[in-house]
Scaffold this motif. Structure first.
Motif, PDB file in Angstrom:
ATOM      1  N   ASP A  38       8.245  -1.827   9.392  1.00 24.64           N
ATOM      2  CA  ASP A  38       7.771  -2.228   8.134  1.00 24.64           C
ATOM      3  C   ASP A  38       7.067  -1.315   7.101  1.00 24.64           C
ATOM      4  N   ILE A  39       7.291   0.118   7.658  1.00 23.40           N
ATOM      5  CA  ILE A  39       6.895   1.130   6.826  1.00 23.40           C
ATOM      6  C   ILE A  39       8.144   1.839   6.143  1.00 23.40           C
ATOM      7  N   HIS A  40       8.014   2.162   4.752  1.00 26.67           N
ATOM      8  CA  HIS A  40       8.945   2.828   4.145  1.00 26.67           C
ATOM      9  C   HIS A  40       8.573   4.279   3.986  1.00 26.67           C
ATOM     10  N   VAL A  41       9.577   5.118   3.996  1.00 28.66           N
ATOM     11  CA  VAL A  41       9.057   6.538   4.002  1.00 28.66           C
ATOM     12  C   VAL A  41       9.901   7.119   2.902  1.00 28.66           C
ATOM     13  N   ILE A  42       9.411   7.962   1.848  1.00 35.31           N
ATOM     14  CA  ILE A  42      10.116   8.418   0.789  1.00 35.31           C
ATOM     15  C   ILE A  42       9.760   9.720   0.401  1.00 35.31           C
ATOM     16  N   GLY A  43      10.549  10.486  -0.417  1.00 36.42           N
ATOM     17  CA  GLY A  43      10.376  11.823  -0.870  1.00 36.42           C
ATOM     18  C   GLY A  43      10.429  12.993   0.112  1.00 36.42           C
ATOM     19  N   ASP A  44       9.805  14.062  -0.075  1.00 33.60           N
ATOM     20  CA  ASP A  44       9.986  15.126   0.823  1.00 33.60           C
ATOM     21  C   ASP A  44      10.071  14.900   2.376  1.00 33.60           C
ATOM     22  N   ALA A  45       8.975  13.848   2.798  1.00 35.22           N
ATOM     23  CA  ALA A  45       8.513  13.723   4.316  1.00 35.22           C
ATOM     24  C   ALA A  45       9.823  12.992   4.693  1.00 35.22           C
ATOM     25  N   VAL A  53      -3.989   0.153   6.970  1.00 27.24           N
ATOM     26  CA  VAL A  53      -4.021   1.486   6.795  1.00 27.24           C
ATOM     27  C   VAL A  53      -5.740   1.969   6.760  1.00 27.24           C
ATOM     28  N   VAL A  54      -5.685   2.806   7.639  1.00 27.33           N
ATOM     29  CA  VAL A  54      -7.305   3.379   7.863  1.00 27.33           C
ATOM     30  C   VAL A  54      -7.390   4.456   7.019  1.00 27.33           C
ATOM     31  N   LEU A  55      -8.589   4.554   6.218  1.00 25.73           N
ATOM     32  CA  LEU A  55      -8.894   5.429   5.319  1.00 25.73           C
ATOM     33  C   LEU A  55      -9.964   6.736   6.151  1.00 25.73           C
ATOM     34  N   ASP A  56     -10.241   7.941   5.631  1.00 21.66           N
ATOM     35  CA  ASP A  56     -11.267   8.733   6.449  1.00 21.66           C
ATOM     36  C   ASP A  56     -12.594   8.249   6.147  1.00 21.66           C
ATOM     37  N   SER A  57     -12.578   7.227   5.006  1.00 16.90           N
ATOM     38  CA  SER A  57     -14.170   6.688   4.932  1.00 16.90           C
ATOM     39  C   SER A  57     -14.192   5.588   5.934  1.00 16.90           C
ATOM     40  N   GLY A  58     -13.273   5.204   6.799  1.00 21.08           N
ATOM     41  CA  GLY A  58     -13.485   4.019   7.428  1.00 21.08           C
ATOM     42  C   GLY A  58     -12.957   2.821   6.822  1.00 21.08           C
ATOM     43  N   ALA A  59     -12.740   2.948   5.613  1.00 19.98           N
ATOM     44  CA  ALA A  59     -12.104   1.497   4.810  1.00 19.98           C
ATOM     45  C   ALA A  59     -10.772   1.328   5.365  1.00 19.98           C
ATOM     46  N   ARG A  60     -10.590   0.204   5.368  1.00 19.17           N
ATOM     47  CA  ARG A  60      -9.165  -0.744   5.819  1.00 19.17           C
ATOM     48  C   ARG A  60      -8.408  -1.099   4.666  1.00 19.17           C
ATOM     49  N   PHE A  61      -7.020  -0.933   4.606  1.00 17.77           N
ATOM     50  CA  PHE A  61      -6.217  -1.541   3.389  1.00 17.77           C
ATOM     51  C   PHE A  61      -5.077  -2.401   4.214  1.00 17.77           C
ATOM     52  N   PHE A  86      -2.014  -4.387   4.474  1.00 16.79           N
ATOM     53  CA  PHE A  86      -0.605  -4.577   3.752  1.00 16.79           C
ATOM     54  C   PHE A  86       0.582  -5.270   4.235  1.00 16.79           C
ATOM     55  N   ASP A  87       1.273  -5.902   3.368  1.00 13.91           N
ATOM     56  CA  ASP A  87       2.511  -6.550   3.931  1.00 13.91           C
ATOM     57  C   ASP A  87       3.689  -5.176   4.137  1.00 13.91           C
ATOM     58  N   ARG A  88       3.863  -4.434   3.144  1.00 12.54           N
ATOM     59  CA  ARG A  88       4.705  -3.491   3.140  1.00 12.54           C
ATOM     60  C   ARG A  88       3.925  -2.045   2.854  1.00 12.54           C
ATOM     61  N   LEU A  89       4.160  -1.196   3.780  1.00  8.57           N
ATOM     62  CA  LEU A  89       3.375   0.237   3.496  1.00  8.57           C
ATOM     63  C   LEU A  89       4.600   1.291   3.033  1.00  8.57           C
ATOM     64  N   VAL A  90       4.427   2.008   2.043  1.00 10.47           N
ATOM     65  CA  VAL A  90       5.105   3.059   1.549  1.00 10.47           C
ATOM     66  C   VAL A  90       4.333   4.482   1.858  1.00 10.47           C
ATOM     67  N   VAL A 115       0.761  -1.346   0.112  1.00  8.79           N
ATOM     68  CA  VAL A 115      -0.174  -0.002  -0.043  1.00  8.79           C
ATOM     69  C   VAL A 115       0.730   1.222  -0.179  1.00  8.79           C
ATOM     70  N   ILE A 116       0.637   2.205  -0.818  1.00  3.90           N
ATOM     71  CA  ILE A 116       1.262   3.469  -0.905  1.00  3.90           C
ATOM     72  C   ILE A 116       0.603   4.632  -0.633  1.00  3.90           C
ATOM     73  N   VAL A 117       0.819   5.396   0.159  1.00  4.39           N
ATOM     74  CA  VAL A 117       0.055   6.524   0.430  1.00  4.39           C
ATOM     75  C   VAL A 117       0.646   7.592  -0.046  1.00  4.39           C
ATOM     76  N   GLY A 118       0.201   8.537  -1.095  1.00  7.54           N
ATOM     77  CA  GLY A 118       0.505   9.752  -1.622  1.00  7.54           C
ATOM     78  C   GLY A 118       0.554   9.526  -3.027  1.00  7.54           C
ATOM     79  N   GLY A 119       0.181  10.288  -3.983  1.00  4.61           N
ATOM     80  CA  GLY A 119       0.306  10.011  -5.278  1.00  4.61           C
ATOM     81  C   GLY A 119       1.183  11.296  -6.008  1.00  4.61           C
ATOM     82  N   GLY A 120       2.125  11.695  -5.419  1.00  6.63           N
ATOM     83  CA  GLY A 120       3.010  12.746  -6.087  1.00  6.63           C
ATOM     84  C   GLY A 120       4.356  11.915  -6.771  1.00  6.63           C
ATOM     85  N   PHE A 121       5.379  12.718  -6.916  1.00  2.00           N
ATOM     86  CA  PHE A 121       6.522  12.142  -7.922  1.00  2.00           C
ATOM     87  C   PHE A 121       6.978  10.860  -6.979  1.00  2.00           C
TER      88      PHE A 121
END
Lengths: 90, 406
Positions: free
Chosen positions: B295-302, B99-107, B109-113, B20-26
């Protein structure tokens, strides 16, 4: 864009990680309009010679003189061979 | 397609699992597409509430009247075509391997980015609130804010004073404030030549400083003033009611104000427990796994990426390395040590480009500059060289956006 294109021209599992950033500037999708030269499918000897010339300050590049200096001889040979084997995606 | 071609194919043990990847930028879009290209059987989901991504690189040219905002905008269509499931919701938390979404839906993951980019640190500058940003735009997340600031510049009378402020390090796009001040100066010089432009800075040094300052002296003498920290440049509060920016020494009343405020990692980083007290995310330098939650990868500006700057080029490069590392991990292998490049183009005028570049590798637990490589454009280059770098800058933008969004 053809995602399968990448898989069709697969590199070895220990393929050159130094090549992964290059496509930030050197386009690999056919439709991209850019003055920056493409690397996919160019002869390995040509790419390697250019990188070594850039390291020596030759050929009057803009940014490549600064980037080429970050690569060792084996890294240059590996990425040159790898790009030579790639084809642009549609 | 670029991620696929640029990434070594893993031929041996197959990677299986859910990413699961959070954020759709570069960073996020590149990572999603590269993962599917490397390992089509992986289940890859991208969580991004905004159907249109507005790119920050070249958005300063929109402010300068040289481009339109539509040229900065990209959809996730190419990401979906790659076989990625796109959920147009906001991620609000991480609960175990979900991952919990604002809709309450849940995703699950084995790896989270996490690639959430930046958020404005709304407690970082007294007086600068979300309401204040509607009068004194930051335009540091491109989109409506960019359009707002451009309209304000266009509406300003000739002879007006534009006041900008730049924050202390670290922040998104280190050369960005200086490119922006240059292109706004270009706009004023050509359209409103009686106007003035002041940049109040919380620093005494900045990226490509000599190159920018040489160009300013040549192109915008008497129009543009840079006030460094040591000359009282640090803005300590702003007041949108009377359009003033205050330093410890003076109040600057602006006709148009552009406040580039302090920033931090996008909100989900804190909720997920991967941001440290600095507000940014420490990661290890091979696969960009969080030092706080591996178990969480963080990439980009963050992310805190050592010597690598917070740039679109860096985000794209890190995303490809991260995708290869995830495929390796899911197949039970150790990721290979990466080499990364960053190249940042800045325009000082439409035909005047300058660059900074670096080559990086993991060293003592950080991404560090490879000694002897990298650096800035030569100080004594002829105009032909500047024009060539400006031309390459445009080619770079078309390439990196195709590379990222397909």
């Amino acid at each position: 864009m053809g995602l399968s294109g990448g898989a069709a021209h697969a590199a070895s599992p220990d393929g050159p990680f130094g090549a992964m950033s290059c496509s930030g500037c050197h386009a690999t999708a056919r439709g991209v309009d850019t003055a920056i030269p493409r690397l996919n499918g160019r002869p390995a000897a040509e790419i390697a010679a250019a990188m070594r010339d850039f390291q020596k300050g030759e050929r009057a590049p803009t940014v490549m003189g600064r980037i080429a200096k970050g690569y060792t001889d084996p890294e240059i040979d590996a990425l040159a061979a790898w790009f030579a084997a790639q084809r642009d995606a549609p | 397609m670029v991620g696929a071609l640029a990434a070594p194919r893993i031929a041996s043990a197959q990677a299986v699992g859910r990413v699961v990847i959070v954020g759709g930028g570069f960073a996020g879009a590149t990572c999603a597409r590269t993962l599917k290209a490397l390992e089509p059987k992986l289940a890859v989901s991208l969580i991004e509430p905004d159907p249109v991504f507005t790119a920050c690189p070249f958005s300063n040219a929109v402010l300068g009247g040289l481009r339109e905002i539509a040229q900065q905008q990209f959809t996730q269509d190419g990401v979906e075509r790659a076989g990625v499931t796109v959920a147009r919701r906001r991620a609000v938390g991480v609960d175990g391997k979900t991952v919990v979404l604002d809709s309450g839906a849940r995703f699950q993951f084995d790896r989270l980015v996490l690639a959430p980019g930046i958020d404005i640190n709304w407690s970082g500058l007294p007086g600068y609130t979300e309401a204040a940003a509607e009068k004194m735009p930051h335009a540091w997340k491109a989109g409506g804010q960019t359009v707002l600031l451009r309209r304000q510049l266009e509406a300003m009378d000739d002879g007006g004073l534009v006041v900008m402020s730049a924050p202390a390090n670290p922040f998104r796009c280190p050369p960005g404030p200086y490119e922006r001040v240059s292109l706004i100066a270009h706009y004023l010089k050509t359209k409103k030549p009686k106007s003035k432009l002041v940049l109040l800075d919380a620093k005494d040094a900045f990226s490509k400083q000599r190159l920018f300052q040489d160009a300013w002296a040549k192109l915008y003498p008497g129009l543009l003033e840079w006030v460094p920290l040591s000359k009282g440049g640090k803005v300590v509060s702003v007041d949108p009611a009377d359009m003033t920016l205050a330093t410890d020494f003076a109040k600057h009343k602006a006709a148009v104000a552009n406040v580039i405020p302090p920033q931090r990692a996008g909100r989900i980083a804190e909720a997920a427990g991967v941001a440290d007290r600095s507000g940014w995310c420490p990661v290890e330098p091979v696969s960009f796994e969080s030092r706080l939650r591996p178990d969480i990868h963080v990439i980009g500006d963050a992310a805190i990426m050592g010597a690598m700057p917070k740039s679109a080029f860096s985000a794209n490069a890190q995303a490809k390395v991260c995708a290869v590392a995830i495929v390796a991990r899911l197949a039970g292998r150790e990721p290979v040590e990466p080499r990364l490049i960053n190249t940042c183009y800045s325009l000082v005028a439409p035909d005047y480009g300058i660059t900074i570049a670096g080559v990086y590798k993991p060293t003592n637990g950080q991404l560090a500059d490879i000694p002897g490589a990298g650096g800035v454009s030569p100080l004594d280059a002829p105009q032909e060289f500047r024009a060539r770098e400006a031309l390459y800058a445009e080619g770079w933008f078309r390439t990196i956006t195709a590379e990222t969004f397909g």
